[in-house]
Scaffold this motif. Structure first.
Motif, PDB file in Angstrom:
ATOM      1  N   ASP A 129     -46.406   2.094 188.525  1.00  0.00           N
ATOM      2  CA  ASP A 129     -45.770   1.392 187.407  1.00  0.00           C
ATOM      3  C   ASP A 129     -44.770   0.338 187.889  1.00  0.00           C
ATOM      4  N   GLY A 140     -40.100   6.568 183.919  1.00  0.00           N
ATOM      5  CA  GLY A 140     -41.243   5.809 183.415  1.00  0.00           C
ATOM      6  C   GLY A 140     -40.903   4.337 183.304  1.00  0.00           C
ATOM      7  N   ALA A 160     -49.189   6.299 185.954  1.00  0.00           N
ATOM      8  CA  ALA A 160     -48.087   5.346 186.174  1.00  0.00           C
ATOM      9  C   ALA A 160     -47.238   5.761 187.364  1.00  0.00           C
ATOM     10  N   GLU A 202     -46.592  10.920 182.316  1.00  0.00           N
ATOM     11  CA  GLU A 202     -48.038  11.133 182.381  1.00  0.00           C
ATOM     12  C   GLU A 202     -48.820   9.897 181.907  1.00  0.00           C
ATOM     13  N   ALA A 203     -48.106   8.842 181.561  1.00  0.00           N
ATOM     14  CA  ALA A 203     -48.775   7.628 181.100  1.00  0.00           C
ATOM     15  C   ALA A 203     -49.667   7.048 182.198  1.00  0.00           C
ATOM     16  N   MET A 216     -41.974   4.678 179.117  1.00  0.00           N
ATOM     17  CA  MET A 216     -43.218   5.455 179.061  1.00  0.00           C
ATOM     18  C   MET A 216     -43.019   6.856 179.607  1.00  0.00           C
ATOM     19  N   ARG A 217     -43.800   7.781 179.128  1.00  0.00           N
ATOM     20  CA  ARG A 217     -43.734   9.131 179.654  1.00  0.00           C
ATOM     21  C   ARG A 217     -44.390   9.149 181.030  1.00  0.00           C
TER      22      ARG A 217
END
Lengths: 446, 99
Positions: A156, A2, A132, A9-10, A6-7
């Protein structure tokens, strides 16, 4: 991986701007974010159900429109400007369901969606969000071998790079009035893609989308742009622009990349144009990594989030990426470039390895031996050309060039291609630097 | 200034003196491995013909600007025709030159 912890799934917004803001300056007038998204929604409905997009649009607005539509459908865009049948076929074999987006007809058997100017309802409502981790684009290096290396760009990573560039070049909404950018580099090249497609989507910047190739085009177009103008270009174009001896409209900055910029040119821009001359250090694999103000700073300042290591660089969203250059740390968190690793050349800002080029040359029918040679001034002269020495009894230089033209991008074609009876290989079969120098000298003396 | 020899070569190769002058400019600006007289006046300059590329286009614009003060532009509708051949490029220069 991420971005900033971030995870996976973000989600991240497709556009980091308001619907009423201008994102492009077209010759027909300004285009707002709302209109781009509305037209992209209409175009997305015309795309195949699934697949990969080769976006060949020459018009920068249509490139942006096609990329946005592909994002909405979850289709990765293959960053490729080479419309030769050979290259398109190779890409289609590597990526299932490949289709073309173009603003004019293309000679190819691949499915083609024409990107045209069609009125559509402006987008209203919330900004589209993208996963992302969505694979947004794929960049390619070494167009010289017929087997390009792919570099995957999740959304991302592209967004992180755009936000870092916005911070570096004061293009965040809080930094003042929006800027406008004019580029002489194609949007399918990683440098042009980051500065003229991703930055307008994620920063306070509108992109010029008219013709900008010849010096007169560029200088006239700059006159027509609102203030806080940025010129994104290369040493090759800068040299031609400076030779015009015409002062451009006031510039917030001139940015150069793809090849080292001569100090004399950096100083001329600062002095004669009264503009900060900035250089970006980047590569298709990693994207933009650092910048410097060439006339004042010998060392490079990494973008926020970029971590320079030994032989590799840590890039947000991408992880560790190998570096083609040797670097050493410098004071103030900066680094110094020590030079390219051997064997890599960048004529016309396009990178290739001499070993790859030699292999392509040796595959030409009738070629018994051959070698590409880079001129001494290849790092300084933006118009420098490679030459080649070839052993090919019974074949003409024209025939070999015609064969190479099918396999190599034009900037890699040797000039001259010299036919010789034999190459001065030593006992180990190697061509020494001295032997090549002698060959070059002999060829230059009629 | 075209001297006698040059004019004769030009006639022999099918080039007008002006075309030969532009051919010489191109060959020297682009360091081409071709004799100016050998350029086919009607052959395409880019891609298959002379095999020129975008680096050459910029170098050519630079040389033409210096020699004739003629500015080449992309937005020119006839741009495609101007670069179609040595003959069309020469005609464009002759029409717009100020020196």
């Amino acid at each position: 991986m991420g971005w900033f912890g971030m995870r996976p799934e973000a989600v991240l917004p497709l556009v980091n701007r308001e619907a009423g803001e201008v994102i492009c300056h077209r010759p027909t007038g300004p285009v707002t974010v709302g209109r781009l998204l509305g037209e992209a929604r209409a175009l997305a409905a015309r795309l195949p159900a699934a697949g990969h997009t080769i976006n060949l649009c020459a018009d920068r607005y249509r490139m942006l429109l096609g990329f946005t539509a592909a994002l909405l459908r979850g289709h990765p865009t293959l960053l490729n400007a080479d419309a030769s049948p050979h290259r398109l076929r190779a890409l289609a074999e590597a990526y299932p369901g490949t289709y073309l987006l173009a603003d004019k007809p293309v000679a190819s058997e691949l499915p083609l969606v024409l990107v045209e100017d069609k009125a559509a309802e402006d987008w209203t409502g919330p900004v589209p969000m993208l996963p992302a981790a969505q694979l947004a684009a794929i960049a390619f290096t070494s167009g010289s071998t017929g087997q390009p290396t792919a570099h995957r760009k999740p959304w991302d990573a592209l967004v992180a790079a755009a936000l870092a560039a916005a911070e570096r070049f004061a293009l965040r909404p809080s930094d003042g009035p929006p800027g406008s950018v004019l580029a002489t580099v194609p949007p399918q090249h990683m440098y042009g893609f980051e500065t003229t497609i991703m930055l307008p989507l994620q920063a306070a910047l509108a992109c010029h989308t008219g013709e900008a190739f010849f010096p007169s085009d560029v200088l006239d177009a700059l006159d027509g742009l609102p203030p806080r103008r940025l010129l994104v270009t290369t040493p090759l174009h800068l040299r031609a622009l400076l030779a015009e001896r015409r002062r451009p409209a006031p510039l917030a900055a001139v940015i150069s990349a793809t090849a080292p910029l001569a100090m004399s040119m950096a100083e001329a821009v600062e002095r004669d144009w009264g503009a900060p001359m900035l250089e970006i250090y980047g590569a298709s694999e990693a994207g933009s990594m650092a910048s410097r103000r060439t006339a004042l700073e010998p060392d490079w300042l990494p973008y926020p989030g970029i971590g320079m290591g030994q032989g590799e660089v840590h890039v947000p969203g991408l992880g560790a990426v190998p570096l083609a250059d040797a670097v050493e740390p410098a004071p103030g968190g900066r680094f110094r470039l020590l030079g390219r690793r051997a064997d890599l050349v960048k004529p016309g800002g396009r990178r290739a390895s001499l070993a790859d080029l030699n292999r392509v040359l040796m595959e030409v029918t009738g070629v018994e031996d051959g070698v590409f040679v880079a001129p001494e001034d290849i790092e300084r002269n933006p118009a420098a050309r490679l030459s080649a020495y070839v052993v090919a009894p019974g074949r003409s230089a024209e025939e070999i060039l015609a064969a190479l033209r099918l396999r190599l991008e034009p900037v890699f074609l040797p000039r001259p291609l010299v036919l010789v009876p034999a190459l001065p290989r030593n006992g180990l079969g190697k061509l020494t630097r001295a032997a090549l120098a002698e060959l070059r000298l002999a060829a230059a003396t009629p | 200034m075209p001297d006698g020899t040059m004019t004769q070569t030009a006639i022999a190769s099918g080039l007008t003196p002006q075309e030969l002058e532009v051919a010489r400019l191109i060959v020297s600006a682009l360091s081409l491995e071709v004799a100016p007289e050998a350029i086919e006046p009607e052959a395409p300059l880019f891609n298959e013909g002379l095999g020129l590329d975008s680096i050459d286009a910029l170098e050519m614009a630079l040389a033409v600007s210096k020699a004739y003060d003629v500015k080449l532009r992309s937005d020119d509708e006839r741009n495609h025709r101007i670069f179609a051949s040595l003959r069309s490029l020469t005609a464009h220069i002759e029409k717009h030159r100020t020196r």
